[in-house]
Design an enzyme around this catalytic site. Structure first.
Site, PDB file in Angstrom:
ATOM      1  N   CYS A 248       0.840  -1.196   0.000  1.00  0.00           N
ATOM      2  CA  CYS A 248       0.000   0.000   0.000  1.00  0.00           C
ATOM      3  C   CYS A 248       0.879   1.252   0.000  1.00  0.00           C
ATOM      4  CB  CYS A 248      -0.971  -0.060   1.178  1.00  0.00           C
ATOM      5  SG  CYS A 248      -2.392   1.055   1.010  1.00  0.00           S
TER       6      CYS A 248
ATOM      7  N   HIS B 274      -3.325  -5.857   1.071  1.00  0.00           N
ATOM      8  CA  HIS B 274      -2.630  -6.066   2.342  1.00  0.00           C
ATOM      9  C   HIS B 274      -2.561  -7.552   2.709  1.00  0.00           C
ATOM     10  CE1 HIS B 274      -2.372  -1.871   3.923  1.00  0.00           C
ATOM     11  NE2 HIS B 274      -3.376  -1.670   3.087  1.00  0.00           N
TER      12      HIS B 274
ATOM     13  N   GLU C 298      -0.735  -8.915   4.891  1.00  0.00           N
ATOM     14  CA  GLU C 298      -0.566  -9.065   6.343  1.00  0.00           C
ATOM     15  C   GLU C 298      -1.894  -9.054   7.080  1.00  0.00           C
ATOM     16  OE1 GLU C 298      -0.778  -4.615   5.809  1.00  0.00           O
ATOM     17  OE2 GLU C 298      -0.045  -6.349   4.683  1.00  0.00           O
TER      18      GLU C 298
END
Length: 218
Positions: free
Chosen positions: A87, A195, A197
């Site tokens: 990002c 994302h 994660e």
């Protein structure tokens, strides 16, 4: 696997990234402040997390790309250390010149926060090798400036060199040729808007991001 997460004023995904790296590797990553002038020794992976570094003033990632820690990161990338920018991290990587192109305002001019269906377009890479049996994944996005732009020559180069690793199955932000993530020519730097994660725990909605971190471990 020794890793580091770079923290800027305005980062808000640094702890998520640290949790993901520790979950897979079993080792806590170093948390490195943007004003530092050196990286810890012996790193295998450097992660530049999402957020709004410097409040996204000027352009997203522009001010962060002039931070003290950037020069050591560029040097590490040239040595072959794996660099993951997610990002805002992707935006910073384009601003530093480690990746080509630019991230612009979403075509609908709105912040987008949702799960995005992605196609894994290249699994012959150190970031995506564990996706070999899973070419369609769902990973969250949360961005206002995720519209990837490149000239036709740049886009053709990325495709000819098989450097597009992820594409949106449905173009949610206007990105050129549905691009969601790209690598550098050497394959050790990845920038992506979604994302991973945030997709490592089934209790949080899914685990499709886990394979990316497992690929790094291998």
């Amino acid at each position: 696997m020794q890793s580091a997460v770079i923290v800027f004023p305005g980062s808000n995904c640094d702890r998520d990234m640290a949790v993901a790296l520790e979950t897979v590797s079993g080792q806590k990553p170093h948390m490195v402040w943007h004003g530092d002038t050196e990286l810890p020794a012996g790193l295998d992976v450097i992660a530049i997390p999402g957020g709004f570094s410097y409040g996204d003033y000027l352009r997203s990632g522009a001010m962060a790309s002039r931070s003290n820690i950037i020069k050591p990161i560029i040097e590490a990338a040239h040595r072959g250390i794996r660099i993951l920018g997610v990002c805002n991290g992707f935006q910073i990587l384009t601003e530093t010149g480690l990746l080509p192109g630019a991230l612009m305002r979403n075509s609908n001019m709105h912040f987008i926060c949702r799960d995005a269906e992605l196609e894994v377009t290249n699994t012959d890479n150190i970031f995506t090798s564990r996706y070999a049996d899973k070419k369609s994944v769902s990973i969250p996005v949360a961005h206002h400036d995720g519209n990837y732009f490149g000239t036709d020559d740049t886009l053709d180069m990325l495709e000819d060199e098989n450097r597009v690793l992820f594409r949106y199955q449905s173009n949610i932000n206007g990105s050129s040729r549905n691009i969601a993530g790209i690598s550098n020519a050497a394959g050790n730097v990845l920038g992506m808007m979604p994302h991973p994660e945030r997709a490592i725990d089934r209790k949080h909605g899914g685990t499709d991001g886990l394979a990316l971190f497992e690929s790094l471990l291998n």
